[in-house]
Design a protein around this motif. Structure first.
Motif, short mmCIF file in Angstrom:
data_model
loop_
_atom_site.label_atom_id
_atom_site.label_comp_id
_atom_site.label_asym_id
_atom_site.label_seq_id
_atom_site.Cartn_x
_atom_site.Cartn_y
_atom_site.Cartn_z
N GLU A 109 0.83 -1.20 0.00
CA GLU A 109 0.00 0.00 0.00
C GLU A 109 0.87 1.26 0.00
O GLU A 109 0.58 2.22 -0.72
CB GLU A 109 -0.91 0.02 1.24
CG GLU A 109 -2.03 -1.00 1.23
CD GLU A 109 -2.81 -0.98 2.51
OE1 GLU A 109 -4.05 -0.82 2.45
OE2 GLU A 109 -2.20 -1.11 3.60
N VAL A 110 1.90 1.24 0.81
CA VAL A 110 2.80 2.39 0.89
C VAL A 110 3.52 2.60 -0.44
O VAL A 110 3.63 3.72 -0.92
CB VAL A 110 3.82 2.23 2.05
CG1 VAL A 110 4.86 3.32 2.02
CG2 VAL A 110 3.09 2.20 3.40
N MET A 111 3.95 1.50 -1.05
CA MET A 111 4.66 1.61 -2.33
C MET A 111 3.74 2.19 -3.41
O MET A 111 4.18 3.00 -4.23
CB MET A 111 5.20 0.23 -2.76
CG MET A 111 6.24 -0.34 -1.81
SD MET A 111 7.66 0.72 -1.57
CE MET A 111 8.50 0.50 -3.12
N VAL A 112 2.48 1.79 -3.41
CA VAL A 112 1.52 2.32 -4.38
C VAL A 112 1.32 3.81 -4.15
O VAL A 112 1.31 4.61 -5.10
CB VAL A 112 0.18 1.55 -4.32
CG1 VAL A 112 -0.92 2.27 -5.10
CG2 VAL A 112 0.35 0.13 -4.84
N MET A 113 1.17 4.21 -2.89
CA MET A 113 1.00 5.63 -2.57
C MET A 113 2.22 6.44 -3.01
O MET A 113 2.06 7.51 -3.59
CB MET A 113 0.77 5.82 -1.06
CG MET A 113 -0.61 5.40 -0.60
SD MET A 113 -0.95 5.86 1.11
CE MET A 113 0.16 4.81 2.00
#
Length: 123
Positions: A109-113
């Motif tokens: 999720e963090v990488m996508v953000m």
């Protein structure tokens, strides 16, 4: 000029280290600016001189300050505003990622953000 937050979970020596880098990135501290002596700064902040000494040693080992016997510690030419700003951004990003983890975000999720934010910034 240099401050510490006793309520912070960040160790005091790390706060001092980060503060010097932040002040250089803002242009407040310039090359060859003399830093306060260890004992003076410790007394002003109400902390142990060993804590200030540890921060100064870390800054010196990373090349951000240099010390001259009998004269004190000074900001190195090596730490320009651009480099200091990058260090500050990295530290801010590290805090943000740790905060996201603490609040239940998973790595993907963090990488996508981050990818979305980066793509928006490129526009």
């Amino acid at each position: 000029m240099l401050t510490v937050n006793f309520q912070s979970r960040t160790p005091v020596y790390q706060q001092l280290y980060d503060d010097v880098v932040r002040l250089v990135s803002m242009g407040v501290l310039k090359s060859h600016t003399k830093l306060p002596p260890v004992r003076t700064l410790a007394a002003e902040l109400g902390i142990n001189p060993n804590t200030v000494s540890k921060a100064y040693k870390m800054l010196e080992s990373d090349g951000y300050i240099y010390s001259t016997v009998g004269r004190g510690s000074f900001i190195s030419e090596q730490l320009g505003q651009k480099e200091a700003a990058k260090i500050q951004v990295k530290q801010d990003l590290e805090k943000a990622v740790k905060n996201a983890y603490k609040h239940g975000f998973v790595k993907d999720e963090v990488m996508v953000m981050v990818q979305q934010i980066y793509e928006e910034a490129e526009k």
